[in-house]
Design a protein around this motif. Structure first.
Motif, PDB file in Angstrom:
ATOM      1  N   GLU A 176       0.822  -1.197   0.000  1.00 31.11           N
ATOM      2  CA  GLU A 176       0.000   0.000   0.000  1.00 31.11           C
ATOM      3  C   GLU A 176       0.864   1.258   0.000  1.00 31.11           C
ATOM      4  OE1 GLU A 176      -3.330   0.112   2.687  1.00 31.11           O
ATOM      5  OE2 GLU A 176      -4.150  -1.759   1.876  1.00 31.11           O
ATOM      6  N   VAL A 177       2.012   1.224   0.665  1.00 35.64           N
ATOM      7  CA  VAL A 177       2.946   2.350   0.589  1.00 35.64           C
ATOM      8  C   VAL A 177       3.394   2.529  -0.861  1.00 35.64           C
ATOM      9  CG1 VAL A 177       5.251   3.175   1.239  1.00 35.64           C
ATOM     10  CG2 VAL A 177       3.744   2.193   2.983  1.00 35.64           C
ATOM     11  N   ASN A 178       3.740   1.428  -1.534  1.00 38.15           N
ATOM     12  CA  ASN A 178       4.168   1.509  -2.937  1.00 38.15           C
ATOM     13  C   ASN A 178       3.052   2.031  -3.837  1.00 38.15           C
ATOM     14  OD1 ASN A 178       6.731   0.578  -2.328  1.00 38.15           O
ATOM     15  ND2 ASN A 178       6.242  -1.546  -2.767  1.00 38.15           N
ATOM     16  N   LEU A 179       1.818   1.580  -3.612  1.00 37.19           N
ATOM     17  CA  LEU A 179       0.690   2.071  -4.412  1.00 37.19           C
ATOM     18  C   LEU A 179       0.437   3.551  -4.139  1.00 37.19           C
ATOM     19  CD1 LEU A 179      -1.729  -0.984  -4.168  1.00 37.19           C
ATOM     20  CD2 LEU A 179      -0.652  -0.104  -6.254  1.00 37.19           C
ATOM     21  N   PHE A 180       0.540   3.973  -2.878  1.00 33.58           N
ATOM     22  CA  PHE A 180       0.352   5.385  -2.542  1.00 33.58           C
ATOM     23  C   PHE A 180       1.436   6.234  -3.207  1.00 33.58           C
ATOM     24  CE2 PHE A 180       0.846   8.996   0.528  1.00 33.58           C
ATOM     25  CZ  PHE A 180      -0.340   9.639   0.204  1.00 33.58           C
ATOM     26  N   ASN A 181       2.681   5.760  -3.171  1.00 37.03           N
ATOM     27  CA  ASN A 181       3.757   6.494  -3.828  1.00 37.03           C
ATOM     28  C   ASN A 181       3.556   6.538  -5.340  1.00 37.03           C
ATOM     29  OD1 ASN A 181       5.377   7.578  -1.794  1.00 37.03           O
ATOM     30  ND2 ASN A 181       6.338   5.607  -1.406  1.00 37.03           N
ATOM     31  N   THR A 182       3.051   5.468  -5.931  1.00 31.70           N
ATOM     32  CA  THR A 182       2.734   5.476  -7.361  1.00 31.70           C
ATOM     33  C   THR A 182       1.654   6.506  -7.640  1.00 31.70           C
ATOM     34  OG1 THR A 182       3.347   3.152  -7.586  1.00 31.70           O
ATOM     35  CG2 THR A 182       1.909   4.074  -9.299  1.00 31.70           C
ATOM     36  N   PHE A 183       0.600   6.523  -6.825  1.00 26.56           N
ATOM     37  CA  PHE A 183      -0.470   7.521  -6.932  1.00 26.56           C
ATOM     38  C   PHE A 183       0.113   8.931  -6.880  1.00 26.56           C
ATOM     39  CE2 PHE A 183      -3.352  10.305  -4.538  1.00 26.56           C
ATOM     40  CZ  PHE A 183      -4.495  10.266  -5.327  1.00 26.56           C
ATOM     41  N   ARG A 184       1.024   9.179  -5.926  1.00 26.63           N
ATOM     42  CA  ARG A 184       1.605  10.518  -5.774  1.00 26.63           C
ATOM     43  C   ARG A 184       2.491  10.907  -6.942  1.00 26.63           C
ATOM     44  NH1 ARG A 184       4.583  12.329  -1.503  1.00 26.63           N
ATOM     45  NH2 ARG A 184       5.938  10.535  -1.624  1.00 26.63           N
ATOM     46  N   CYS A 185       3.049   9.922  -7.653  1.00 20.84           N
ATOM     47  CA  CYS A 185       3.914  10.220  -8.807  1.00 20.84           C
ATOM     48  C   CYS A 185       3.145  10.898  -9.939  1.00 20.84           C
ATOM     49  CB  CYS A 185       4.577   8.949  -9.331  1.00 20.84           C
ATOM     50  SG  CYS A 185       5.941   8.391  -8.313  1.00 20.84           S
ATOM     51  N   TYR A 186       1.830  10.747  -9.964  1.00 20.77           N
ATOM     52  CA  TYR A 186       1.026  11.303 -11.039  1.00 20.77           C
ATOM     53  C   TYR A 186       0.379  12.631 -10.677  1.00 20.77           C
ATOM     54  CZ  TYR A 186       2.003   7.127 -13.577  1.00 20.77           C
ATOM     55  OH  TYR A 186       2.670   6.133 -14.250  1.00 20.77           O
ATOM     56  N   ILE A 187       0.781  13.223  -9.572  1.00 16.97           N
ATOM     57  CA  ILE A 187       0.291  14.543  -9.176  1.00 16.97           C
ATOM     58  C   ILE A 187       0.942  15.595 -10.062  1.00 16.97           C
ATOM     59  CG2 ILE A 187       0.382  16.271  -7.325  1.00 16.97           C
ATOM     60  CD1 ILE A 187       0.351  13.942  -5.337  1.00 16.97           C
ATOM     61  N   ASP A 188       0.196  16.613 -10.398  1.00 19.88           N
ATOM     62  CA  ASP A 188       0.766  17.775 -11.077  1.00 19.88           C
ATOM     63  C   ASP A 188       1.387  18.646  -9.985  1.00 19.88           C
ATOM     64  OD1 ASP A 188       1.453  20.009 -12.494  1.00 19.88           O
ATOM     65  OD2 ASP A 188      -0.587  20.457 -13.199  1.00 19.88           O
ATOM     66  N   HIS A 189       2.641  18.373  -9.642  1.00 22.76           N
ATOM     67  CA  HIS A 189       3.309  19.024  -8.521  1.00 22.76           C
ATOM     68  C   HIS A 189       3.341  20.537  -8.684  1.00 22.76           C
ATOM     69  CE1 HIS A 189       4.468  15.063  -7.198  1.00 22.76           C
ATOM     70  NE2 HIS A 189       5.016  14.840  -8.381  1.00 22.76           N
ATOM     71  N   ALA A 190       3.547  21.013  -9.904  1.00 15.94           N
ATOM     72  CA  ALA A 190       3.668  22.451 -10.138  1.00 15.94           C
ATOM     73  C   ALA A 190       2.387  23.192  -9.771  1.00 15.94           C
ATOM     74  CB  ALA A 190       4.045  22.719 -11.590  1.00 15.94           C
ATOM     75  N   SER A 191       1.226  22.582  -9.980  1.00 18.08           N
ATOM     76  CA  SER A 191      -0.023  23.277  -9.650  1.00 18.08           C
ATOM     77  C   SER A 191      -0.528  22.934  -8.245  1.00 18.08           C
ATOM     78  CB  SER A 191      -1.102  22.951 -10.682  1.00 18.08           C
ATOM     79  OG  SER A 191      -1.476  21.598 -10.608  1.00 18.08           O
ATOM     80  N   ARG A 192      -0.034  21.892  -7.634  1.00 13.58           N
ATOM     81  CA  ARG A 192      -0.510  21.472  -6.304  1.00 13.58           C
ATOM     82  C   ARG A 192       0.180  22.210  -5.164  1.00 13.58           C
ATOM     83  NH1 ARG A 192      -3.693  18.791  -2.911  1.00 13.58           N
ATOM     84  NH2 ARG A 192      -2.713  17.569  -1.283  1.00 13.58           N
ATOM     85  N   TYR A 193       1.478  22.465  -5.293  1.00 15.11           N
ATOM     86  CA  TYR A 193       2.264  22.994  -4.185  1.00 15.11           C
ATOM     87  C   TYR A 193       2.655  24.442  -4.377  1.00 15.11           C
ATOM     88  CZ  TYR A 193       2.547  18.136  -2.870  1.00 15.11           C
ATOM     89  OH  TYR A 193       2.227  16.853  -2.511  1.00 15.11           O
ATOM     90  N   PRO A 194       2.910  25.154  -3.276  1.00 19.00           N
ATOM     91  CA  PRO A 194       2.733  24.720  -1.895  1.00 19.00           C
ATOM     92  C   PRO A 194       1.261  24.759  -1.493  1.00 19.00           C
ATOM     93  CG  PRO A 194       3.548  26.975  -1.923  1.00 19.00           C
ATOM     94  CD  PRO A 194       3.476  26.510  -3.362  1.00 19.00           C
ATOM     95  N   VAL A 195       0.889  23.887  -0.568  1.00 17.43           N
ATOM     96  CA  VAL A 195      -0.477  23.839  -0.043  1.00 17.43           C
ATOM     97  C   VAL A 195      -0.527  24.750   1.182  1.00 17.43           C
ATOM     98  CG1 VAL A 195      -2.249  22.380   1.016  1.00 17.43           C
ATOM     99  CG2 VAL A 195      -0.862  21.495  -0.884  1.00 17.43           C
ATOM    100  N   LYS A 196      -1.419  25.729   1.145  1.00 14.91           N
ATOM    101  CA  LYS A 196      -1.580  26.664   2.262  1.00 14.91           C
ATOM    102  C   LYS A 196      -2.332  25.962   3.399  1.00 14.91           C
ATOM    103  CE  LYS A 196       0.039  30.209  -0.050  1.00 14.91           C
ATOM    104  NZ  LYS A 196       1.413  30.518   0.008  1.00 14.91           N
ATOM    105  N   LEU A 197      -1.880  26.182   4.612  1.00 10.36           N
ATOM    106  CA  LEU A 197      -2.507  25.594   5.788  1.00 10.36           C
ATOM    107  C   LEU A 197      -3.457  26.598   6.432  1.00 10.36           C
ATOM    108  CD1 LEU A 197       0.712  23.930   7.187  1.00 10.36           C
ATOM    109  CD2 LEU A 197      -1.260  22.746   6.214  1.00 10.36           C
ATOM    110  N   VAL A 198      -4.446  26.075   7.130  1.00  9.70           N
ATOM    111  CA  VAL A 198      -5.424  26.917   7.813  1.00  9.70           C
ATOM    112  C   VAL A 198      -4.848  27.350   9.154  1.00  9.70           C
ATOM    113  CG1 VAL A 198      -7.739  27.003   8.816  1.00  9.70           C
ATOM    114  CG2 VAL A 198      -7.342  25.745   6.679  1.00  9.70           C
ATOM    115  N   GLN A 199      -4.864  28.661   9.387  1.00  6.19           N
ATOM    116  CA  GLN A 199      -4.403  29.194  10.661  1.00  6.19           C
ATOM    117  C   GLN A 199      -5.618  29.533  11.525  1.00  6.19           C
ATOM    118  OE1 GLN A 199      -1.047  32.032  10.561  1.00  6.19           O
ATOM    119  NE2 GLN A 199      -1.323  32.014   8.340  1.00  6.19           N
ATOM    120  N   HIS A 200      -5.576  29.077  12.769  1.00  4.40           N
ATOM    121  CA  HIS A 200      -6.630  29.383  13.736  1.00  4.40           C
ATOM    122  C   HIS A 200      -6.027  30.386  14.719  1.00  4.40           C
ATOM    123  CE1 HIS A 200      -8.952  25.967  12.188  1.00  4.40           C
ATOM    124  NE2 HIS A 200      -7.799  25.324  12.174  1.00  4.40           N
ATOM    125  N   ALA A 201      -6.454  31.642  14.628  1.00  9.60           N
ATOM    126  CA  ALA A 201      -5.868  32.704  15.449  1.00  9.60           C
ATOM    127  C   ALA A 201      -6.845  33.162  16.522  1.00  9.60           C
ATOM    128  CB  ALA A 201      -5.457  33.876  14.562  1.00  9.60           C
TER     129      ALA A 201
END
Length: 183
Positions: A45-70
């Motif tokens: 399952e780690v290998n399948l998850f890593n295979t899944f992640r290999c097909y991400i469009d990294h340039a449009s996905r990152y960086p992912v902004k996190l939610v700040q609770h102030a």
């Protein structure tokens, strides 16, 4: 010897296509839609998850902004939600310094900038294309490191950089899965 016995191709695990599709749909729902690293029951399952992640469009996905609770006390930010274990660590980096310049073949890794300014670079092994991601602790965000991508992080600010790292397995010097190569 029968044709079936003679032409048998060795394999290391067996799953139905429908089971793999269900895993990929779960990965999408948890990873993309909710920001979770899903529970991964075994190395397959780690290998399948890593295979899944290999097909991400990294340039449009990152960086992912996190939610700040102030509130009047300060800010609280969730940096990673896990269905798996692993190791969390942090580093401080002085201005102008680069860390990393290595890749992994199986590890799932997340860099979260929580203070300062950073450039994270990724380059797929065997290619020349370098992706640059700019992160700022004023807007906490992260980049996940895909397998087979050399990666690094550079403090591009004037102050000390604070980075939190999560990786899905503890570091084992006898089996580090860390291969040095300049981005």
């Amino acid at each position: 010897m029968s044709v079936i016995e003679r032409d048998l191709v060795p394999y290391d695990f067996e799953k139905k296509v429908t089971e793999i599709l269900a895993l990929f749909e779960n990965f999408k729902a948890l990873y993309f839609d909710q920001g979770f690293i899903p529970e991964l029951k075994d190395k397959n399952e780690v290998n399948l998850f890593n295979t899944f992640r290999c097909y991400i469009d990294h340039a449009s996905r990152y960086p992912v902004k996190l939610v700040q609770h102030a509130d009047p006390r300060g800010v609280f930010v969730e940096t990673i939600k896990l269905g798996v274990g692993g190791q969390v660590s942090f580093s401080t980096t002085v201005p102008g310094i680069t860390r990393g310049n290595h890749y992994h073949t199986r590890k799932i890794e997340r860099f979260t900038v929580i203070k300062g300014k950073a450039r994270i670079q990724l380059r797929k092994i065997g290619t020349d294309e370098v992706m640059d991601f700019y992160l700022n602790g004023n807007e906490p965000s992260y980049v996940d490191m895909p397998i087979w991508y050399s990666h690094n992080i550079t403090n591009i600010g004037e102050d000390e950089l604070y980075t939190q790292f999560w990786i899905n397995e503890w570091y084992n010097p006898a089996d580090g899965d860390t291969y040095f190569e300049e981005v």
